[in-house]
Write a protein that holds these residues in place. Structure first.
Motif, PDB file in Angstrom:
ATOM      1  N   VAL A 147      46.640  41.027  50.616  1.00  0.00           N
ATOM      2  CA  VAL A 147      46.287  41.008  49.185  1.00  0.00           C
ATOM      3  C   VAL A 147      46.593  42.384  48.605  1.00  0.00           C
ATOM      4  O   VAL A 147      45.965  43.374  48.976  1.00  0.00           O
ATOM      5  CB  VAL A 147      44.790  40.675  48.994  1.00  0.00           C
ATOM      6  N   LYS A 149      46.914  44.705  45.146  1.00  0.00           N
ATOM      7  CA  LYS A 149      46.474  44.716  43.748  1.00  0.00           C
ATOM      8  C   LYS A 149      46.878  46.009  43.053  1.00  0.00           C
ATOM      9  O   LYS A 149      46.500  47.098  43.503  1.00  0.00           O
ATOM     10  CB  LYS A 149      44.947  44.601  43.671  1.00  0.00           C
ATOM     11  N   ILE A 161      49.594  37.977  46.643  1.00  0.00           N
ATOM     12  CA  ILE A 161      49.101  37.613  47.970  1.00  0.00           C
ATOM     13  C   ILE A 161      50.268  37.085  48.799  1.00  0.00           C
ATOM     14  O   ILE A 161      50.969  36.168  48.372  1.00  0.00           O
ATOM     15  CB  ILE A 161      47.973  36.559  47.865  1.00  0.00           C
ATOM     16  N   GLU A 191      43.679  44.749  50.146  1.00  0.00           N
ATOM     17  CA  GLU A 191      42.346  44.222  50.365  1.00  0.00           C
ATOM     18  C   GLU A 191      42.352  43.141  51.432  1.00  0.00           C
ATOM     19  O   GLU A 191      43.312  42.387  51.565  1.00  0.00           O
ATOM     20  CB  GLU A 191      41.911  43.611  49.030  1.00  0.00           C
ATOM     21  N   LEU A 194      39.889  37.045  51.305  1.00  0.00           N
ATOM     22  CA  LEU A 194      38.612  36.330  51.339  1.00  0.00           C
ATOM     23  C   LEU A 194      38.856  34.829  51.336  1.00  0.00           C
ATOM     24  O   LEU A 194      39.658  34.337  50.539  1.00  0.00           O
ATOM     25  CB  LEU A 194      37.769  36.691  50.102  1.00  0.00           C
ATOM     26  N   MET A 279      33.771  34.795  45.321  1.00  0.00           N
ATOM     27  CA  MET A 279      34.176  33.813  46.313  1.00  0.00           C
ATOM     28  C   MET A 279      32.889  33.324  46.964  1.00  0.00           C
ATOM     29  O   MET A 279      32.042  34.143  47.342  1.00  0.00           O
ATOM     30  CB  MET A 279      35.084  34.493  47.342  1.00  0.00           C
TER      31      MET A 279
HETATM   32  P1  AMP Z   1      42.093  39.216  40.230  1.00  0.00           P
HETATM   33  O1  AMP Z   1      43.138  39.662  39.238  1.00  0.00           O
HETATM   34  O2  AMP Z   1      41.430  40.322  40.969  1.00  0.00           O
HETATM   35  O3  AMP Z   1      41.175  38.198  39.621  1.00  0.00           O
HETATM   36  O4  AMP Z   1      42.852  38.352  41.321  1.00  0.00           O
HETATM   37  C1  AMP Z   1      43.560  37.201  40.926  1.00  0.00           C
HETATM   38  C2  AMP Z   1      43.311  36.110  41.913  1.00  0.00           C
HETATM   39  O5  AMP Z   1      43.775  36.501  43.210  1.00  0.00           O
HETATM   40  C3  AMP Z   1      41.848  35.797  42.116  1.00  0.00           C
HETATM   41  O6  AMP Z   1      41.367  34.931  41.146  1.00  0.00           O
HETATM   42  C4  AMP Z   1      41.882  35.182  43.498  1.00  0.00           C
HETATM   43  O7  AMP Z   1      42.302  33.835  43.420  1.00  0.00           O
HETATM   44  C5  AMP Z   1      42.931  35.951  44.212  1.00  0.00           C
HETATM   45  N1  AMP Z   1      42.349  37.040  45.004  1.00  0.00           N
HETATM   46  C6  AMP Z   1      42.086  38.305  44.599  1.00  0.00           C
HETATM   47  N2  AMP Z   1      41.551  39.032  45.598  1.00  0.00           N
HETATM   48  C7  AMP Z   1      41.477  38.217  46.667  1.00  0.00           C
HETATM   49  C8  AMP Z   1      41.015  38.386  48.014  1.00  0.00           C
HETATM   50  N3  AMP Z   1      40.570  39.550  48.454  1.00  0.00           N
HETATM   51  N4  AMP Z   1      41.068  37.326  48.828  1.00  0.00           N
HETATM   52  C9  AMP Z   1      41.568  36.134  48.398  1.00  0.00           C
HETATM   53  N5  AMP Z   1      42.012  35.914  47.159  1.00  0.00           N
HETATM   54  C10 AMP Z   1      41.975  36.940  46.286  1.00  0.00           C
END
Ligand code: AMP
Ligand code: GLY
Length: 424
Positions: A147, A149, A161, A191, A194, A279
């Motif tokens: 993951v 970001k 991802i 990261e 999850l 989650m």
């Molecule tokens: P975010 O912009 O942080 O909301 O991330 C976008 C999407 O990525 C989230 O809604 C999750 O579906 C997925 N995601 C983010 N972080 C994780 C993680 N650590 N494990 C699994 N899925 C993740």
């Protein structure tokens, strides 16, 4: 009181609809608003981050409350702009200070905050451009899926991802060395992945007390069965059936209380919404992310389930008396189905004439990307109309929203027919 809502999406239309029902409202303004918000107030053609023009409007119209819809003005410091200016410091701004907005504006800031305050979240490491080599090595030491970001705001696209380590290394290089997301990816958080089912919990806080708003689940992918590209959300449901009282109690104790206490401890001014992306991992909550605003399209299912007068709650936020307030909710289920433009979230056309509004019954039609052209309503964005329905069961609510989705017409109309598919 006179109130100004900043923003132009379905979220802001749902805010307008709800605030217009308040006994406390005298006059409502929306900047810039859309073809739906004008039914509840006066649309003013000012961008949500044009602070000097917003100040002029506030003084001219004797506005005493500003409800901030999107994150952008918050991260740019609209709260601080009001706070620092004697002429407008008396105005209640619903939204955190720029420092508080870092919970959304910087992934690294929010991860550090969570770790420091013992809030459950995925383990992580962060890397700058100078640390690219270290980051590439680090990826070889952890298990897939990877993951990645971008640290900063990247219009919802900054999370990638990947299953393959080589692809993850290429992505990390693109983000850090080739500035794939501009300055937003000058730092990257890697990261732990999850497992579990996602949901969102919304909190309103005055920095001391808090009320927990209805929880919701949104459907992010463009394609049915949750496939294809990520969008801002193709639909939403509230309440979330798998978030029972026991789970929500864990969320309150392990996440909400330490988050509000952590902000206070760090002296961060926070009078607004906290959107907690979670989650549910076998009954235990893990925080995926914070946002410092309400979700869109989640607001279109959350507002209809609030029975309390939201302006009373917002006023209590301004006075620091939110802990004296209770929120009353509607137990029924609210769903929303988002109509989007053909091609969204890729390239799409705007300016298509919309018809059929008068044939819809039993739903709330929250405009997202629309604009008025005389008597006509034209499409004006990727996400166009959120069709929300509240009913005793999810099935009934969905049937009504889908039936109304068929009655709205414009060239290129698309929507997902499977919202809620995983919850039956
Ligand atoms: P975010 O912009 O942080 O909301 O991330 C976008 C999407 O990525 C989230 O809604 C999750 O579906 C997925 N995601 C983010 N972080 C994780 C993680 N650590 N494990 C699994 N899925 C993740
Ligand atoms: N629907 C997700 C968001 O508002 O960020």
């Amino acid at each position: 009181m006179n109130v100004l809502i900043l923003g132009s999406g379905g979220r802001e239309h749902a805010f307008s609809w709800k605030i217009a029902q308040s006994k406390k409202l005298s006059k409502l303004f929306i900047a810039p608003g859309n073809a739906g918000t004008k039914d509840f107030g006066v649309n003013v053609p000012i961008a949500a981050d044009d602070f000097p023009s917003i100040k002029k409007l506030v003084l001219k119209e004797n506005i005493t409350m500003v409800v901030v819809g999107p994150e952008d003005p918050l991260v740019k410091g609209i709260y601080d702009f009001f706070f620092a200016d004697k002429e407008i410091a008396h105005v209640t701004v619903i939204g955190p200070s720029a420092q508080g907005a870092q919970l959304e504006g910087s992934k690294e800031f929010s991860k550090k905050f969570m770790i420091k305050h013992g809030i459950p979240t995925a383990a992580y490491a962060s890397f700058t451009k100078e640390q690219l080599a270290e980051g590439l090595k680090y990826l070889e030491t952890i298990q897939p899926p990877f993951v990645l970001k971008a640290d900063g705001l990247a219009a919802g696209k900054g999370v990638v991802i990947l299953d393959n380590v080589k692809e993850a290394q290429r992505e990390l290089t693109d983000m850090l060395a080739h500035a794939k997301f501009g300055v937003a990816s000058s730092k990257v958080v890697i990261e732990q992945f999850l497992k579990g089912i996602e949901l969102s919990v919304f909190v309103l806080t005055d920095g001391n007390g808090y009320v927990i708003l209805p929880s919701a689940k949104d459907y992010k992918r463009i394609g049915e069965g949750d496939t294809g590209l990520n969008t801002g959300g193709m639909g939403a449901i509230s309440p979330v059936p798998f978030a029972n009282a026991e789970f929500l109690k864990k969320v309150e104790e392990r996440v909400v209380i330490p988050t509000v206490a952590g902000l206070k401890k760090e002296g961060i001014d926070y009078k607004g919404f906290i959107f907690i992306g979670l989650m549910n991992d076998g009954g235990d909550p893990q925080v995926i992310e914070y946002n410092v605003r309400m979700g869109d399209p989640e607001t279109e299912v959350v507002m209809p389930r609030i029975k309390s007068d939201v302006l009373e709650l917002f006023e209590a936020v301004g006075q620091g008396k939110l802990s004296e307030k209770k929120i009353e909710l509607d137990d029924r289920t609210c769903v929303t189905v988002m109509l989007v433009a053909g091609g969204y979230p890729g390239d799409y056309e705007k300016g298509k004439t919309m018809t059929g509004f008068e044939n819809c019954t039993g739903s709330m039609l929250f405009h997202a990307g629309t604009k008025s052209d005389g008597d006509k309503v034209l499409t004006n964005g990727g996400r166009i109309l959120a069709i929300s329905t509240i009913a005793p069961t999810m099935k009934e609510a969905l049937a009504t929203s889908f039936a109304n989705a068929e009655k709205i017409n414009y060239e290129g109309k698309y929507y997902r027919h499977d919202i809620g598919f995983d919850l039956v």
